[in-house]
Design a protein around this motif. Sequence first.
Motif, mmCIF file in Angstrom:
data_model
loop_
_atom_site.group_PDB
_atom_site.id
_atom_site.type_symbol
_atom_site.label_atom_id
_atom_site.label_comp_id
_atom_site.label_asym_id
_atom_site.label_seq_id
_atom_site.Cartn_x
_atom_site.Cartn_y
_atom_site.Cartn_z
ATOM 1 N N GLY A 30 -10.885 16.107 -1.971
ATOM 2 C CA GLY A 30 -12.168 15.769 -1.374
ATOM 3 C C GLY A 30 -12.741 14.528 -2.024
ATOM 4 N N GLU A 31 -13.741 13.949 -1.384
ATOM 5 C CA GLU A 31 -14.388 12.772 -1.950
ATOM 6 C C GLU A 31 -14.978 13.152 -3.303
ATOM 7 O OE1 GLU A 31 -18.262 10.078 -1.052
ATOM 8 O OE2 GLU A 31 -16.984 10.560 0.657
ATOM 9 N N GLY A 32 -14.695 12.349 -4.286
ATOM 10 C CA GLY A 32 -15.205 12.613 -5.622
ATOM 11 C C GLY A 32 -14.268 13.451 -6.473
ATOM 12 N N ASP A 33 -13.177 13.977 -5.877
ATOM 13 C CA ASP A 33 -12.205 14.727 -6.670
ATOM 14 C C ASP A 33 -11.312 13.746 -7.421
ATOM 15 O OD1 ASP A 33 -13.075 17.208 -5.875
ATOM 16 O OD2 ASP A 33 -11.599 17.413 -4.277
ATOM 17 N N HIS A 34 -11.200 13.964 -8.697
ATOM 18 C CA HIS A 34 -10.355 13.136 -9.541
ATOM 19 C C HIS A 34 -9.501 14.091 -10.362
ATOM 20 C CE1 HIS A 34 -13.844 10.711 -8.539
ATOM 21 N NE2 HIS A 34 -13.072 9.655 -8.693
#
Length: 141
Positions: A30-34
Amino acid sequence: MSLENQELRKAGLKVTLPRVKIYQILEKAGEGDHFSAEDIYKLLMELGEDVGLATVYRVLTQFEAAGLVSRHHFEGGHSVFELARDEDHDHIVCVKCGKVREFVDNQLIQRQNEIAKELGFTITDRTLYLYGLCTEGCEKK
């Protein structure tokens, strides 16, 4: 041919099962998953994939060299990775729980370009990490 295979070939990398699986994990994030290499390794283990941690590190390094992923070194943590994107974005990191949020601020980007020009520079790359405390009742991981 799958999108993963196309991206790997376009980057000049041979299509192998570990590369495809690791790319898929990063792509589904997801967006922001690192993810750290260890995070990816754990996810592969949960999926029943027989890929060693050394292979995960090697593939991520190859992906970074090929421009497929961006590596970030957030303060107080280890390296984390995300698929490289054309869009400029920045990160804000909670110093308590480690939560990372991404944001885009065109005024901020414009101001950075103005500062560079005033100082006689042209920006070729940029990285901005902001650190603070999230307000969502975070708990230390």
